[in-house]
Design an enzyme around this catalytic site. Structure first.
Site, short mmCIF file in Angstrom:
data_model
loop_
_atom_site.label_atom_id
_atom_site.label_comp_id
_atom_site.label_asym_id
_atom_site.label_seq_id
_atom_site.Cartn_x
_atom_site.Cartn_y
_atom_site.Cartn_z
CG HIS A 81 -0.27 -0.24 2.51
ND1 HIS A 81 0.54 0.70 3.11
CD2 HIS A 81 -0.26 -1.33 3.33
CE1 HIS A 81 1.00 0.22 4.25
NE2 HIS A 81 0.54 -1.01 4.41
CD GLN A 123 6.69 -5.51 13.55
OE1 GLN A 123 5.74 -6.24 13.74
NE2 GLN A 123 7.01 -5.05 12.36
CD GLN A 166 4.86 -11.52 11.41
OE1 GLN A 166 6.02 -11.54 11.02
NE2 GLN A 166 4.12 -10.45 11.34
N GLY A 180 1.90 3.22 2.25
CA GLY A 180 2.93 3.24 3.29
C GLY A 180 4.18 2.50 2.85
CG HIS A 181 4.16 -1.74 2.16
ND1 HIS A 181 2.84 -2.13 2.17
CD2 HIS A 181 4.77 -2.40 3.17
CE1 HIS A 181 2.66 -2.99 3.16
NE2 HIS A 181 3.80 -3.16 3.78
CE LYS A 213 1.10 -1.50 9.57
NZ LYS A 213 0.54 -2.54 10.35
CG ASP A 214 3.72 -2.99 15.51
OD1 ASP A 214 3.86 -2.65 16.71
OD2 ASP A 214 3.44 -4.15 15.19
#
Length: 155
Positions: free
Chosen positions: A30, A149, A57, A32-33, A145-146
């Protein structure tokens, strides 16, 4: 964009280059990538993107099988932005070797969403560590966003 499915071939192709950027993804590409890939291209001459849905995961096989996978769509998107390399490892290719690093997960893995996803971050970090060992990039580009992580990967 060269598509590589084998870590040995990838290592052979990139062994001479010490100025690589790496953008790990699980597909479902998307905006973001694409933003991360563009930033990577601005930072270094060569960019590697990975597409790998990491079963380690996921807490359940049901969630893993539900995860959206559309490699044809992802390939069309990547051909437009044109990273130098696309690494499409199989599970066996990525996990068939003993890593040099022993992974220690910070206790923060059990906080926030980690409370409800036992083993999730260990699976993420195991895969990221393997990618880093194979590729040896100068930079890795991760989505913000994470937060949890990213924090755990940095640790």
């Amino acid at each position: 964009m060269k598509i590589i499915k084998n870590r040995h071939k990838l290592k052979e192709l990139i062994s001479y280059n010490k100025n690589l950027s790496f953008v790990p993804t699980m597909g479902g590409l998307h905006k973001g990538h694409l933003s991360l890939i563009k930033k990577a291209k601005n930072k270094t001459k060569k960019v590697i993107v990975s597409l790998f849905v990491n079963p380690k995961q996921f807490n359940s096989k049901k969630d893993l099988f539900k995860y959206p996978k559309n490699i044809k769509k992802d390939l069309l998107i990547l051909k437009k932005i044109n990273p130098d390399y696309l690494y499409l490892p199989t599970f066996k290719d990525l996990f068939a070797f003993k890593t040099k690093n022993k992974i220690h997960i910070d206790k923060f893995e059990k906080k926030l969403c980690g409370k409800f996803r036992p083993g999730h971050f260990k699976g993420v970090i195991d895969a990221v560590d393997r990618f880093l060992e194979i590729i040896k990039p100068r930079y890795i580009f991760l989505g913000k966003k994470d937060f949890q992580q990213i924090y755990l990967i940095k640790k």
